[in-house]
Design an enzyme around this catalytic site. Sequence first.
Site, PDB file in Angstrom:
ATOM      1  N   ASP A   4       9.644  -2.529  -4.759  1.00 21.53           N
ATOM      2  CA  ASP A   4      10.778  -3.440  -4.915  1.00 21.53           C
ATOM      3  C   ASP A   4      11.829  -3.094  -3.872  1.00 21.53           C
ATOM      4  O   ASP A   4      11.985  -1.918  -3.504  1.00 21.53           O
ATOM      5  CB  ASP A   4      11.386  -3.336  -6.309  1.00 21.53           C
ATOM      6  N   ASP A  45       8.163 -11.185  -7.290  1.00 24.00           N
ATOM      7  CA  ASP A  45       8.987 -11.454  -8.475  1.00 24.00           C
ATOM      8  C   ASP A  45       9.777 -12.751  -8.306  1.00 24.00           C
ATOM      9  O   ASP A  45       9.934 -13.527  -9.257  1.00 24.00           O
ATOM     10  CB  ASP A  45       9.970 -10.302  -8.716  1.00 24.00           C
TER      11      ASP A  45
END
Length: 211
Positions: A149, A183
């Site tokens: 991430d 995401d």
Amino acid sequence: MNLRKSLLLIAIVLLVDQISKIYIKTNFILGESVTVFSWFKILFIENEGAAWGTKLSDILPVSDSTGKLILTVFRLFAIVGIGYWLYDIIRKNASRTLIIAVSLIFAGAFGNIIDSLFYGMIFNDSSNQVATIFSSEPYGGLFYGKVVDMLYFPIIDTRWPEWVPVVGGQIFRFFEPVFNIADTAISTGVGILIVFNKKAFGSADDQEVKS
């Protein structure tokens, strides 16, 4: 929207997602950040769990490694289910809106499952060092990769006033979660289904008649 266009959309999302993750992994030390704007930072973290970093071992009486394995296997079944759903709606000539939404959800899920399946095998650890791709000392194995991430939007980064009960003086950040392109694709797909629900689940033929 036909299968070819759906696959093109999926391929573009996957390409951008994986390029961004590999770049971050091979250029940043875990926890390192770069400020792009005051409200946007590139912050490298790794997620071993599900959404918001939740681990299965936090919920069930299993070890971290067992929880990680169960989560990865679950993701595999989920991606197969989403893939079949996508194939089925294309075959049935569903609305363009629905096909785009499911294509984005599939691409995002696929992007993160790549990390979970393979990153543990091809990268070494990122703690206190920049990782090397195809390392001779990988940090994990098949099914034990960590999701990369990097997108962080602390649009509000302040402290609660001291006079506020309970939380006075504590740090308040909005938006605090760190996420990735995959995401974003999933969230966008789900958002389309929620906001354009009637349009998404109407048939393509119905939409042609309305237009």
